[in-house]
Design a protein around this motif. Structure first.
Motif, PDB file in Angstrom:
ATOM      1  N   LEU A  82       0.822  -1.211   0.000  1.00  0.00           N
ATOM      2  CA  LEU A  82       0.000   0.000   0.000  1.00  0.00           C
ATOM      3  C   LEU A  82       0.860   1.266   0.000  1.00  0.00           C
ATOM      4  O   LEU A  82       0.496   2.275  -0.608  1.00  0.00           O
ATOM      5  N   ILE A  83       2.010   1.198   0.686  1.00  0.00           N
ATOM      6  CA  ILE A  83       2.901   2.365   0.765  1.00  0.00           C
ATOM      7  C   ILE A  83       3.688   2.552  -0.526  1.00  0.00           C
ATOM      8  O   ILE A  83       3.787   3.659  -1.061  1.00  0.00           O
ATOM      9  N   LEU A  84       4.232   1.461  -1.064  1.00  0.00           N
ATOM     10  CA  LEU A  84       5.126   1.545  -2.221  1.00  0.00           C
ATOM     11  C   LEU A  84       4.392   1.553  -3.562  1.00  0.00           C
ATOM     12  O   LEU A  84       4.881   2.111  -4.540  1.00  0.00           O
ATOM     13  N   ARG A  85       3.246   0.873  -3.617  1.00  0.00           N
ATOM     14  CA  ARG A  85       2.475   0.771  -4.853  1.00  0.00           C
ATOM     15  C   ARG A  85       3.328   0.242  -6.011  1.00  0.00           C
ATOM     16  O   ARG A  85       3.793  -0.871  -5.989  1.00  0.00           O
ATOM     17  N   SER A  86       3.577   1.082  -7.018  1.00  0.00           N
ATOM     18  CA  SER A  86       4.322   0.634  -8.203  1.00  0.00           C
ATOM     19  C   SER A  86       5.778   0.307  -7.890  1.00  0.00           C
ATOM     20  O   SER A  86       6.436  -0.408  -8.657  1.00  0.00           O
TER      21      SER A  86
END
Length: 208
Positions: A58-62
């Motif tokens: 959720l924090i890093l995504r891509s």
């Protein structure tokens, strides 16, 4: 070598629990929840670590790497080893305060050795360290500063949960402080003793 490191790490956590003087900040959350729910420390650790991997995504995504999913393997193996280790040392008496401190000292050493072996093999980090790394990347703060903040948060959460559900402080104590302060120092000592020999061994193994 990595699996040995995870087992030694888990055994250290088990001895810390046995000491009844407080466990490491991250492990304290799973331990307190296990006391509240009467569940297995290992299974709750697995669920907790899986939650940290989801938070990383959720924090890093891509920027979330597929390799980060290997932390799920750590979670399952570590949780299993924690429950196994608790059973293995269940017959050992808690004993006097001196014996409790010996258990705590042994636990801290084993945790340090386990983490050291895991880092040297460079396979995958624990979900806790992965979560801290993700926060560090997105916030721009140094890993060490975020790590301290995360440990403090885990300790605070454990105390709050203990007060609300258990009417006391459990899982957090002098052992939590000593573990937080002693692991890094102990790892440095281990590195001086076996660091060069271990690197040579791993290089030879890789060559083969």
């Amino acid at each position: 070598m990595y699996i040995i490191g995870v087992f030694v790490f888990a055994l250290g956590v088990a001895f810390s629990i046995k000491s009844d003087l407080g466990v490491s900040p991250v492990s304290s959350v799973s331990f307190v929840i296990s006391l509240i729910t009467k569940g297995s420390v290992g299974i709750i650790s697995i669920v907790f670590f899986m939650g940290l991997v989801i938070l990383q995504w959720l924090i890093l995504r891509s920027d979330f790497k597929i390799r980060n999913l290997s932390q799920l393997l750590f979670a399952v193996v570590f949780g299993t080893f924690v429950d196994l280790s608790i059973v293995m040392i269940s017959s050992i008496s808690k004993g006097s305060l001196l014996i409790q401190f010996l258990h705590l000292t042994l636990g801290t050493f084993l945790i340090s050795l386990g983490i050291y072996l895991m880092i040297k093999t460079n396979i995958t980090i624990s979900p806790g360290d992965g979560f801290v790394t993700a926060l560090s990347i997105k916030s721009g703060f140094k890993f060490t500063k975020v790590k301290v903040g995360f440990d403090l948060f885990c300790t605070f959460a454990s105390v709050v949960l203990s007060f609300i559900f258990l009417r006391g402080i459990y899982g957090v104590g002098i052992g939590t402080v000593l573990c937080a302060l002693g692991v890094g120092t102990t790892m440095d000592m281990i590195d001086k003793l076996i660091g060069k020999k271990l690197i040579i061994y791993l290089e030879k193994t890789n060559c083969k």
